[in-house]
Write an enzyme that holds these catalytic residues in place. Structure first.
Site, mmCIF file in Angstrom:
data_model
loop_
_atom_site.group_PDB
_atom_site.id
_atom_site.type_symbol
_atom_site.label_atom_id
_atom_site.label_comp_id
_atom_site.label_asym_id
_atom_site.label_seq_id
_atom_site.Cartn_x
_atom_site.Cartn_y
_atom_site.Cartn_z
ATOM 1 N N THR A 35 58.743 -8.567 0.124
ATOM 2 C CA THR A 35 59.737 -8.533 1.198
ATOM 3 C C THR A 35 60.602 -7.281 1.112
ATOM 4 O OG1 THR A 35 59.781 -10.935 1.265
ATOM 5 C CG2 THR A 35 61.663 -9.803 2.219
ATOM 6 N N GLY B 258 62.853 -12.504 -6.613
ATOM 7 C CA GLY B 258 63.551 -13.160 -7.710
ATOM 8 C C GLY B 258 63.261 -12.478 -9.034
ATOM 9 N N GLU C 197 57.951 -17.105 1.269
ATOM 10 C CA GLU C 197 56.492 -17.284 1.359
ATOM 11 C C GLU C 197 56.041 -17.567 2.788
ATOM 12 O OE1 GLU C 197 54.683 -16.322 -1.030
ATOM 13 O OE2 GLU C 197 56.523 -16.021 -2.137
#
Length: 660
Positions: free
Chosen positions: A139, A178, A421
């Site tokens: 992303t 993350g 996702e």
């Protein structure tokens, strides 16, 4: 033990332990899961203070410390089985998320799926032991689900046999991964591959971002934490900007696509092969939706059995709030949904592994449907669970708003799955593309198989959507098989309506892309109906595999409730298609209320069967012993604000009171 909960458990019609075995897969799996749980819960190294009372920086530090302990303990205990690793990882941080999570859920699976044998030998062992701590950088600030829009570039330099990675615009900065902010030292970066002056689209590269030993960012790397979020306080979601950052050619994952030393591009056998990691994670997320909703239902139903409030008959003792039909109507359909999703999650896991074995042998025939099914079910289950968790919180009244209930943490840690996702609406539209292709195949005289085989039954002569009202059916509202048939007809009808409306727009607009956008609401509804059918079908089929008669009976009630409640909430679809009549819908609504009464005596036993230990729930309200109020008071006393009788901030108020 709270006497209300003891009475609830004594009145159950089945043995919850046997149902736990079914949910786990076998008695042996239950035994082993509990063994691993007790390894963690009885180990002083894993104990920590209540994270609710810590700052974000403190929570992150606790999470990193426990992640490091986790790796050492898994080695010590010899835990290597994928399921056992998952159980261990889930428990070591209890209800919270871990900074190294993407190393195991994305970095390693991508390496396994897309790396060559040599690449796996180089990085796999180190990443399992956290010498290499990986994340998955897909992303960007400007693009998420629309992968083709990603702007990060990897340009091949044949002279040095290196790729040069760049973030050419502010919107191309990797954003959200993350563990990227402060934890990871490597990232699998998705970038546009450029070689010999031509762009070949997105490919995956293993990119070192921090120096091992010092953990300082490497030259050309700008990396950091993106700041506080709605939840996920323990995770350092990060940003990554690359300026002429060079990596060896061998760092491109080359199991399928390759770049030769001279810069020649070798395309993969199929572009679909790179779906592997996404499909794996989305299939896994269906199970996560089941787990999160199951936790929320456990808390809300146990608390509703302990909480007494108001009156049903004047002058009589206050009843358990679980005796109110409105409370049952809020919670029992969600309980039925949690069970449905448990079985769907297990099915998706089995299906993924089965099809993945076939892919390894070159069989890609089932991959398109698997991709469509995981996308749609990821969206369907996460949307439903997300709404359900919040409904459980509100069903607990004011105490549900407190972090002591555990429900705010469950919600904020689960809700990102509606957007990560793959944003859910886009996921539904991906499923819709597969449905439209399948419809076109049937329309051209070919047969389709798998979960869309119901489209084969569409009469080819039917042209207008309003003519769909010719289904030859009589629905038996007490038969799971008959209700599955009704959901199948609804799905077929909505798929056909979307297809016909899309065809009309194509004729009118002359552009398939514009037509697709103008039909997208219909397409999403078709995908939702398809996914709803799949869930009802799998729940119904699961009943046939249950041997214990008492468990089969209670699961049958849940299956009927799930199916009938869904009809009551979507009555228009069943009426418009003449799948059901108005009197039948009235019967459905009445039967739903009857099922609430039937399930009432088993509700606590049904959530006990999920087998969440108290520390796993992290909830004062959902305690197994039901001693809510004493522990609620003790929990509140631990607030840092209570450390001093008079808080230091009183100085600001004191001057105002001195004049009195």
């Amino acid at each position: 033990m709270n006497p209300d909960l003891r009475r609830e458990r004594d009145s159950a019609s089945f043995n919850p332990e046997l149902l736990t075995h079914i949910l786990d897969g076998s008695p042996e799996k239950t035994r082993r899961r509990r063994e691993i749980e007790n390894m963690i819960l009885n180990d002083p190294d894993f104990q920590h203070e209540d994270l609710n009372f810590l700052t974000r920086s403190q929570r992150y530090e606790v999470a990193v410390r426990k992640s490091a302990i986790m790796v050492k303990k898994m080695r010590e205990f010899g835990i290597a089985d994928p399921d056992e690793i998952m159980w261990f990882k889930k428990l070591h941080l209890v209800n919270f998320v871990e900074p190294v999570g993407l190393n195991y859920s994305m970095f390693i699976p991508t390496l396994l799926n897309q790396g060559t044998t040599a690449q796996k030998e180089k990085w796999l062992l180190s990443s399992k032991g956290l010498q290499i701590i990986g994340t998955y950088a897909q992303t960007e600030m400007g693009h998420g689900t629309h992968l083709r829009g990603l702007e990060t570039t990897a340009t091949y330099d044949p002279e040095t046999q290196e790729f040069i990675l760049n973030s050419p615009t502010v919107t191309s900065i990797k954003w959200w991964p993350g563990g990227l902010g402060k934890t990871s030292n490597h990232a699998i970066v998705l970038a546009q591959l450029i070689t010999k002056g031509k762009c070949y689209g997105l490919h995956a590269f293993i990119v070192p971002i921090r120096e091992i030993g010092t953990h300082k960012p490497l030259p050309g790397i700008t990396v950091g934490d993106i700041g506080p979020k709605f939840g996920y306080d323990e995770i350092d979601n990060g940003y990554l900007k690359m300026d002429n950052h060079r990596i060896p050619r061998e760092n491109m994952l080359m199991k399928y696509a390759q770049v030769k030393p001279d810069g020649t591009y070798v395309k993969p056998l199929s572009n679909k092969l790179t779906y592997g990691t996404m499909v794996f994670v989305r299939s896994f997320l269906v199970g996560e939706a089941a787990r999160a909703l199951s936790k929320a239902c456990t808390i809300a139903i146990r608390y509703s059995a302990v909480r007494h409030q108001s009156e049903i008959k004047p002058g009589e003792p206050e009843p358990q709030i679980l005796d109110f039909q409105t409370q049952q109507y809020k919670l029992f359909p969600l309980l039925a949904t949690a069970y449905a999703f448990q079985f769907v999650g297990a099915y998706m896991k089995e299906t993924y592994h089965r099809i993945n074995e076939g892919i390894g042998q070159g069989d890609l025939s089932e991959l398109p449907e698997l991709h469509a099914l995981t996308a749609g079910l990821k969206a369907f289950t996460s949307w439903t669970a997300n709404t359900g968790i919040e409904a459980c919180r509100m069903a607990c009244g004011g105490h549900g708003y407190s972090h002591c209930s555990g429900l705010p943490n469950i919600y904020v840690n689960f809700t990102p799955s509606c957007t990560f996702e793959g944003e859910n609406t886009v996921m539904m539209l991906q499923t819709a593309r597969f449905l439209m292709k399948s419809y076109d195949q049937v329309h051209s005289g070919k047969l389709v198989c798998g979960m869309v085989s119901y489209l084969n039954d569409l009469p080819s002569q039917r042209i207008q959507p309003q003519q769909v009202a010719v289904w030859p059916t009589m629905v038996d509202i007490n038969s799971p098989e008959s209700l599955t048939e009704a959901y199948k007809l609804r799905a077929a009808r909505l798929v056909e309506i979307a297809a016909k409306n899309l065809q009309k727009e194509v004729i009118h607009r002359k552009s398939k892309e514009v037509a697709w956008n103008l039909t997208s609401v219909d397409l999403v509804r078709a995908s939702e109906a398809h996914c709803h059918y799949v869930v009802v079908k799998l729940f119904s089929e699961k009943l046939l595999k249950i041997q214990d008669k008492a468990i089969q009976a209670v699961l049958r009630s849940l299956c009927l409730l799930y199916s009938l409640y869904g009809i009551s909430q979507n009555a228009g679809d069943f009426l418009q298609g003449s799948i059901m009549t108005e009197p039948q819908i009235t019967q459905v609504n009445q039967r739903v209320k009857e099922l609430l009464t039937l399930i009432r005596s088993d509700a606590v036993a049904l959530v006990d069967a999920f087998d969440f230990q108290d520390v796993t729930l992290g909830s004062v309200l959902g305690r197994y012993d039901g001693n809510v109020y004493e522990n609620l008071f003790e929990w509140a006393k631990n607030s840092p604000l209570n450390k001093a009788e008079v808080h230091e901030s009183y100085k600001h108020l004191k001057s105002l009171q001195s004049k009195l």
